[in-house]
Design an enzyme around this catalytic site. Structure first.
Site, PDB file in Angstrom:
ATOM      1  N   HIS A 235       4.282   1.825  -8.219  1.00  0.00           N
ATOM      2  CA  HIS A 235       3.254   0.762  -8.192  1.00  0.00           C
ATOM      3  C   HIS A 235       2.384   0.817  -9.452  1.00  0.00           C
ATOM      4  CE1 HIS A 235       3.906   1.270  -3.690  1.00  0.00           C
ATOM      5  NE2 HIS A 235       4.126  -0.012  -3.865  1.00  0.00           N
TER       6      HIS A 235
ATOM      7  N   GLY B 101       8.774  -4.861  -8.462  1.00  0.00           N
ATOM      8  CA  GLY B 101       9.691  -3.776  -8.824  1.00  0.00           C
ATOM      9  C   GLY B 101      11.136  -4.200  -8.596  1.00  0.00           C
TER      10      GLY B 101
ATOM     11  N   GLY C 212       0.798  -1.219   0.000  1.00  0.00           N
ATOM     12  CA  GLY C 212       0.000   0.000   0.000  1.00  0.00           C
ATOM     13  C   GLY C 212       0.827   1.263   0.000  1.00  0.00           C
TER      14      GLY C 212
END
Ligand code: PAF
Length: 284
Positions: free
Chosen positions: A37, A150, A31
């Site tokens: 993201h 990532g 989050g």
């Protein structure tokens, strides 16, 4: 965008989508979403196709935080995350309840040996065991054919690829290049903790890594010399402390003497109370 909190509902939705021939792409996150993201979501969409199902999870995973780490203060803003995820074209956002993820009596952990003990693993014992365990749980719940991570968290990316291969997970792992702010700082949810002064100091990290890459491109092949030059630059900053700088092989993360095959410079620093990681790949 559909919001799911229940693990069995998430599994049922993914299985129904797959039965209809849709590809499920998954972006696991903790989050506090940022443009990095969003790039992962875009890569997931690209791989899954326009009819695919892109699922994004938000779960601040307690088992990957050490007792003195920032689990309770890790930045959280679900409302903002939901808006960003919807805007990025996420089809389903999965926000499991902590008690459902770690039920009473939980005892099973996944450990990717050796790879998990070095670099960030040496600084954060148990961290990658927590990551590997939650990723396996999330894969079992979300049933994706594709999962996107990532490459800023380079060690994590290598560990997940190893795990998927070792445990025969039928999941294709996609790595997405680090997204940076215009000043060069790699995007991270923890950047919000940096004061303006600390942020200026933190810029030494991408600068030092860039200088190392330039030296490599000019012909420097000695791994200790490359790591040493990065450390020298970083150590000039009084308010920055270096956790480690290492030049390692890209898939085994093993220390090397000379860069004769693709390698990566991995670095972790602390600026104030914020720990930052970054890396640069040296391609041969
Ligand atoms: O990279 C992260 O945000 C986390 O480590 C992950 C992969 C979502 C597991 O909690």
């Amino acid at each position: 965008m559909k919001l799911i909190k229940d693990a069995s509902e998430m599994t049922a939705l993914a299985q129904t989508a797959r039965a209809k021939g849709r590809v499920v792409a998954f972006v696991p996150t903790m989050g506090y979403l940022h443009s990095g993201h969003i790039k992962l979501v875009e890569a997931g969409r690209q791989e899954a196709g326009k009819d695919g199902l892109v699922a994004l999870s938000i779960f601040v995973n307690p088992t990957q935080f050490g007792p003195k780490e920032d689990f309770t203060t890790y930045p959280r803003d679900i409302e903002r995350d939901m808006k960003m995820a919807a805007g990025a074209g996420v089809d389903v956002i999965f926000i499991p309840r902590p008690d459902d993820m770690y039920t009473e009596g939980f005892k099973t952990f996944v450990n990717v040996e050796a790879l998990s003990d070095r670099l960030c693993g040496a600084e954060r014992p148990g961290h990658f065991r927590g990551v590997a365990t939650v990723v396996v749980k999330l894969f079992n719940i979300v049933c994706p054919q594709i999962a996107v991570f990532g490459k800023k968290d380079f060690q994590q990316f290598v560990i997940i690829k190893r795990l998927v291969q070792d445990l025969n997970f039928p999941v294709k792992i996609i790595g997405v290049d680090t997204v940076r702010d215009p000043d060069g700082l790699a995007l991270s949810s923890r950047n919000t903790r940096l004061s303006p002064e600390e942020r200026q100091i933190a810029l030494a990290l991408p600068r030092a890594l860039n200088i190392a890459k330039e030296a490599f491109l000019r012909g420097e092949k000695s791994a200790p010399a490359i790591a040493g030059s990065v450390k020298n630059i970083l150590e000039k900053h009084r308010l920055l402390s270096v956790d480690y700088v290492n030049v390692v092989s890209v898939d085994a993360l093993e220390a090397i003497d000379f860069v004769e095959r693709d390698a990566v410079v991995l670095a972790a620093v602390r600026v104030g109370s914020t720990r930052l990681i970054d890396n640069v790949v040296l391609s041969c």
